[in-house]
Design a protein around this motif. Structure first.
Motif, PDB file in Angstrom:
ATOM      1  N   HIS A  73      36.104   1.234  77.208  1.00 59.10           N
ATOM      2  CA  HIS A  73      35.472  -0.086  77.295  1.00 59.10           C
ATOM      3  C   HIS A  73      34.561  -0.354  76.111  1.00 59.10           C
ATOM      4  O   HIS A  73      34.511  -1.482  75.595  1.00 59.10           O
ATOM      5  N   GLY A  77      39.046  -0.881  74.105  1.00 60.93           N
ATOM      6  CA  GLY A  77      39.569  -1.466  75.335  1.00 60.93           C
ATOM      7  C   GLY A  77      40.765  -0.682  75.824  1.00 60.93           C
ATOM      8  O   GLY A  77      40.973   0.480  75.460  1.00 60.93           O
ATOM      9  N   TYR A  79      44.099  -2.382  76.184  1.00 61.26           N
ATOM     10  CA  TYR A  79      45.329  -3.105  75.810  1.00 61.26           C
ATOM     11  C   TYR A  79      46.086  -3.641  77.032  1.00 61.26           C
ATOM     12  O   TYR A  79      47.310  -3.754  77.016  1.00 61.26           O
ATOM     13  N   ASP A  82      42.628  -7.785  79.948  1.00 66.42           N
ATOM     14  CA  ASP A  82      41.232  -7.548  79.607  1.00 66.42           C
ATOM     15  C   ASP A  82      40.250  -8.136  80.613  1.00 66.42           C
ATOM     16  O   ASP A  82      39.179  -7.574  80.838  1.00 66.42           O
ATOM     17  N   ASN A  86      38.542  -4.824  81.394  1.00 70.77           N
ATOM     18  CA  ASN A  86      37.665  -4.649  80.239  1.00 70.77           C
ATOM     19  C   ASN A  86      36.547  -5.683  80.204  1.00 70.77           C
ATOM     20  O   ASN A  86      36.050  -6.036  79.127  1.00 70.77           O
ATOM     21  N   ARG A  89      36.347  -8.528  77.648  1.00 76.21           N
ATOM     22  CA  ARG A  89      36.231  -8.234  76.211  1.00 76.21           C
ATOM     23  C   ARG A  89      37.627  -7.947  75.648  1.00 76.21           C
ATOM     24  O   ARG A  89      38.334  -7.082  76.148  1.00 76.21           O
ATOM     25  N   PRO A  90      38.054  -8.649  74.589  1.00 76.25           N
ATOM     26  CA  PRO A  90      39.404  -8.447  74.056  1.00 76.25           C
ATOM     27  C   PRO A  90      39.608  -7.032  73.533  1.00 76.25           C
ATOM     28  O   PRO A  90      38.735  -6.465  72.859  1.00 76.25           O
ATOM     29  N   SER A  91      40.749  -6.464  73.840  1.00 71.39           N
ATOM     30  CA  SER A  91      41.089  -5.156  73.288  1.00 71.39           C
ATOM     31  C   SER A  91      41.324  -5.261  71.789  1.00 71.39           C
ATOM     32  O   SER A  91      41.712  -6.319  71.278  1.00 71.39           O
TER      33      SER A  91
END
Length: 233
Positions: A73, A77, A79, A82, A86, A89-91
């Protein structure tokens, strides 16, 4: 007399267990891959649940491996979806050199507060990466399996096995194994929630890894990324 409203859910549940669930537990894997014993399977002895999913990726293991070891995290991330795994939050869309130094015993954080994590249980670059989670129930607080087990818990591994294929490709086989107590509760939760969730998230991860590898085909760009010293996405 059993009513119609009771029969329909029972039939649906039976159909899922008999027809759908076996496909989820071995999506993409061959008979041989599903039956094989992989390194690290013994990290969870007497497992009551196991799945094997697989995909062929358009790059050799040496190019797939960096994407896997930088997961977490607070790092690249996962993938997958998200917003679900996550915190929105974008990977990462790139390889970050600062996230490549991983060793057995390291933690890959799973929550923004840092209070839950996977532990790296086995590492054999670029062939095997095994993450394990040992969680108390309720609450999901991690515990150390080398010490006393709590009364109620779940433990499992998320294992990535990379095999080279002709034409510079990789066969990525993902094996999960788990167990928990109380056993009946653990099995019910796994069948109804854990297994479907893993299938959805793992399939998405396969798709996103493929996309990243397909778009990262420019050798000049790969060389640039390899020398870029970013530490955040």
């Amino acid at each position: 007399m059993i009513g119609y409203r009771a029969i329909v859910p029972a039939l649906a549940a039976g159909g899922y267990v008999v027809l759908v669930r076996p496909r989820l537990l071995r999506w993409g894997a061959t008979d041989e891959e599903a039956a094989r014993v992989y390194p690290g399977d013994d990290l969870v002895s007497e497992a009551t649940a196991q799945s094997t999913m697989a995909v062929t990726l358009p790059a050799p293991p040496e190019r797939v491996w960096p994407w896997l070891v930088q997961m977490g995290h607070d790092r690249a991330g996962w993938y997958s979806w998200d917003r679900l795994d996550n915190a929105g939050r974008p990977s990462a869309e790139r390889i970050v050199p600062g996230w490549q130094d991983v060793k057995v015993g390291d933690r890959m954080i799973t929550m923004p507060n840092g209070q839950s994590w996977f532990t790296v249980g086995m590492l054999d670059e670029p062939r095997t990466l095994i993450l394990r989670a040992d969680l108390e129930i309720p609450g999901g607080k991690p515990f150390d399996p080398r010490k006393t087990y709590p009364y109620a818990y779940t433990e499992g591994i998320w294992a990535f096995h990379l095999e080279p294929l002709p034409e510079g490709r990789t066969r990525l086989v993902v094996r999960t194994r788990g167990r928990g107590k109380p056993r009946v509760l653990d099995r019910v939760v796994a069948v109804l929630a854990g297994e479907p969730a893993h299938f959805i998230m793992q399939l998405r991860q396969f798709q996103n890894l493929r996309r990243r590898l397909e778009t990262d085909t420019d050798p000049d760009r790969r060389a640039h990324l390899a020398t870029t010293s970013e530490t955040t996405d």
